[in-house]
Write an enzyme that holds these catalytic residues in place. Structure first.
Site, short mmCIF file in Angstrom:
data_model
loop_
_atom_site.label_atom_id
_atom_site.label_comp_id
_atom_site.label_asym_id
_atom_site.label_seq_id
_atom_site.Cartn_x
_atom_site.Cartn_y
_atom_site.Cartn_z
N GLN A 260 -20.47 -91.64 60.46
CA GLN A 260 -20.65 -92.03 59.06
C GLN A 260 -22.08 -92.45 58.71
OE1 GLN A 260 -16.36 -94.09 58.94
NE2 GLN A 260 -17.48 -94.40 57.08
N GLU B 191 -26.87 -74.96 70.33
CA GLU B 191 -26.39 -75.41 69.02
C GLU B 191 -26.58 -74.38 67.91
OE1 GLU B 191 -25.03 -78.61 69.81
OE2 GLU B 191 -25.97 -77.96 71.67
N HIS C 66 -23.68 -75.13 65.45
CA HIS C 66 -23.40 -75.98 64.29
C HIS C 66 -22.44 -75.30 63.31
CE1 HIS C 66 -25.91 -79.24 65.40
NE2 HIS C 66 -27.06 -78.62 65.23
N TYR D 230 -29.52 -72.74 67.22
CA TYR D 230 -30.89 -72.67 66.71
C TYR D 230 -31.58 -71.39 67.20
CZ TYR D 230 -30.34 -77.47 65.06
OH TYR D 230 -29.92 -78.60 64.40
N ARG E 187 -32.11 -77.00 77.06
CA ARG E 187 -30.76 -77.23 76.53
C ARG E 187 -30.07 -75.88 76.42
NH1 ARG E 187 -29.04 -81.40 72.90
NH2 ARG E 187 -26.78 -81.25 72.67
#
Length: 681
Positions: free
Chosen positions: A357, A182, A270, A184, A232
């Protein structure tokens, strides 16, 4: 019992135990890591060892739902690795006690559910000035330029990871997940995109993999052999100068040799401008990435992203794409997802609609996460639905989402509930939303509530417009008015012209729309209408409801999705995107021009979701929709729509004007009931 056996056969791959040698996971489902805000706990009480009570209750409920393994939200191994000031970390023995409450709650259920703690170092994604990284390159989504870690800093960081894992074991966790994807910190060392070092931690891929491999070796040494270590692994970076597929395979093999128990799939950084989990992403759209790694390693592989039902999970596993599936948001929507599948109650599952949301949008706004379709999520100790002390008669008027939730909640507590709606089907405006490409999941929410109406015994009266007199004459003890909204009308000369339509005309009544269209209003509905009108192929209602693959519909066809967003479907290009060009702008075969207009001068869709608004803007811009702000509306006539743009007159030559200019509450019934209640007897 027969039903359970049938379900065991239907979901044979998903419900099969996984033997890890030193321990067994009861099924092939992982509740994936997702930061909810519960990880930080109640800070003051946490100082005295009791700060994770809400997190304990949250995970306990999921363990009662028989998920095989839970992975917590990210916990930093040191202060500089925190995602933000005050974010959760585990770096000293004084921080262990609150975590013991979490692990005791999960193990105390007795379901056999395992729980692993995710160790996450934010690196340059940290929202604080102490951010660090492989190189001093600021992230496009980060507010601070990171400091480059020195050799000594790197050694200290490796030790921090190992200590964090040892403390996690002390706290009672069954293992840890090392977040290596992601975008990181670990990812920042792996990819040339962010690692510009020329020392022993940069340059060659062997050097760039030293950090994750040493972290895993050190964790295995400190935590022991009988401890789950999940890594991961970013298998598809979706950024330029990301990892090549050959590098992914090389690292996976090295991780296995270093002692990793399970490899989990990471998709996209991200900062990548490609959606990976939003509702516009097809179900299981990236499971093929995990499948490509099968055979290269012998340890179990986990696939993830947009797997939100037992049927999807079973299909992915049956087709050999992975050994396990990870679902995160689906367990916000329904903590008992697996248990319901086991018991033959899959039709009762409250399905995640991938809207973001109340979960990710909340998290990135510093608000505790919850779920749009399950507001109890992350509020288990505060929102507690108990049997009513006294049964009363309740009328609920309006069978949209609010009315459905009110009716089934009240009936579930034991009340006698009658639900009225003038429409002939339940769902309210969800019945329009589900028609928008990329919102097919809304069918699931309507399906869920239909089943809940049956289970809770609500009396449903559709196609019936109820008046205040019938509600206030003594037949009911309480009335809930959930009559929704009506579109705000255009009030300029020519607003009654046949070329002027409302969004209801377009989405519900399938009104004919011309080749040149002006959409008035750039809120969520305006964007919905623009996407609806510029999507060249539409799924039939039956196909959309079944989430069948529909060629050309990017939200239902992984290949069409990959083509629209510039993803290499073979993952042969570096990062999965290197050198790929976006497709040429096209409004589709039915449109020559689409204008999306708003009075505001701010960017279009500013009020859309924090984590999804950019996707919708990018989609419409890529299709060639013209977005104009600072608009005042003058009149509609044979020439088209007359406007002023920042004070300058202009005529838009359009043959259809679709009004999406907000909504007004349908309050007439509520006012009539209030007036009747106030009237003297």
């Amino acid at each position: 019992e027969l039903k359970k056996r049938n379900m065991a056969a239907k979901y044979a791959h998903m419900l099969r135990p996984l033997d890890l040698g030193f321990t067994t996971i009861r099924n092939r489902v992982i509740m994936g890591s997702m930061h909810t805000g519960l990880e930080e706990g109640e800070f003051l009480s946490g100082l005295f060892g009791g700060g994770l009570t809400k997190m304990a209750a949250y995970f306990k409920l999921r363990a009662e739902g028989n998920v095989g393994l839970i992975v917590t939200g990210g916990i930093a191994p040191n202060g500089e690795g925190r995602v933000a000031p005050g974010a959760a970390k585990l770096s000293s023995s004084s921080e262990v006690a609150p975590h013991k409450e979490v692990t005791a709650a999960v193990h105390g259920v007795g379901s056999g559910t395992k729980i692993c703690m995710q160790i996450l170092h934010a690196g340059r994604y940290a929202y604080h000035p102490w951010a660090v990284s492989a190189s001093p390159i600021q992230a496009p989504i980060g507010p601070f330029k990171p400091k480059q870690l020195s050799d000594a800093d790197i050694e200290r960081t490796i030790e921090d990871y190992a200590r964090c894992a040892a403390l996690a074991r002390e706290a009672g966790y069954d293992g840890v997940e090392v977040m290596g994807s992601e975008g990181y910190l670990i990812n920042q060392f792996l990819a040339e995109h962010t690692n510009r070092r020329t020392d022993g931690w940069g340059g060659s891929y062997a050097n760039r993999t030293r950090l994750p491999l040493e972290i895993v070796r050190r964790i295995r040494e400190r935590a022991g052999k009988d401890f789950i270590v999940i890594f991961r692994l970013s298998m598809l970076d979706l950024v330029e100068k990301g990892s090549s597929w050959e590098e992914v395979v090389e690292l996976a093999k090295a991780l296995e040799a270093a002692g990793v128990t399970i490899i989990n799939t990471g998709i996209g950084w991200h900062e990548a401008r490609i959606p990976t989990i939003a509702t516009c992403v097809p179900r299981a759209a990236f499971s093929w990435v995990t499948k490509k790694l099968k055979g290269h390693v012998s340890i179990p592989l986990v696939t993830t992203n947009r797997i939100n039902s037992p049927d999807v999970a079973e299909q992915v596993l049956a087709e050999g794409h992975a050994d396990m599936v990870s679902m995160a948001r689906p367990f916000l929507a329904d903590p008992h997802l697996v248990r319901k599948a086991e018991e033959g109650r899959a039709d009762e599952i409250n399905t995640c609609i991938a809207c973001n949301q109340a979960c990710l949008d909340h998290t990135f706004s510093g608000i505790r996460a919850s779920c749009l379709v399950n507001p109890y999520a992350c509020h288990e100790t505060e929102l507690v639905s108990k049997p009513a002390a006294r049964r009363i008669r309740i009328a609920v008027v309006g069978a949209g989402p609010a009315g459905l939730a009110a009716a089934t909640t009240a009936a579930g507590r034991g009340h006698a509930v009658t639900l009225f709606d003038s429409a002939t089907e339940v769902g309210g405006q969800f019945n329009m939303a589900k028609m928008v490409p990329g919102k097919e999941e809304f069918y699931e929410t309507i399906r869920y509530f239909k089943r809940q109406l049956e289970l809770t015994g609500v009396t449903v009266r559709l196609g019936e417009r109820v008046e205040a007199a019938a509600l206030t004459g003594g037949a009911f003890d309480a009335v809930v008015v959930a009559t929704g909204v009506t579109p705000r009308k255009l009030t300029i000369p020519g607003s009654d012209d046949p070329k002027v339509l409302s969004y209801i005309d377009v989405l519900r009544h399938k009104a004919q729309v011309g080749r040149r269209v002006a959409i008035i209003g750039a809120g969520g509905i305006g964007f919905d209408v623009a996407e609806f009108l510029t999507t060249p192929h539409h799924a039939t209602p039956a196909a959309a409801a079944a989430h069948a693959t529909v060629p050309g519909v990017s939200s239902l066809d992984p290949l069409a999705f990959a083509a629209e967003w510039g993803i290499d479907p073979a993952n042969e290009r570096r990062g999965g995107v290197a050198g790929l060009k976006a497709p040429a702008a096209s409004l589709g075969p039915d449109r020559d021009a689409v204008f999306l207009l708003q009075r505001k001068t701010t960017k279009h869709g500013e009020g859309l979701g924090k984590t999804t608004g950019w996707i919708r803007r990018t989609t419409l811009k890529a299709r060639g929709v013209t977005m104009i702000g600072g608009v005042s509306y003058v009149k509609v006539d044979a020439e088209g729509l007359h406007v002023t743009v920042n004070g300058k007159p202009q005529v838009l030559n359009v043959d259809t004007v679709v009004v999406c200019a907000g909504q007004e509450p349908c309050a007439d019934l509520a006012k009539a009931i209030q007036a009747a209640a106030a009237a003297p007897p």
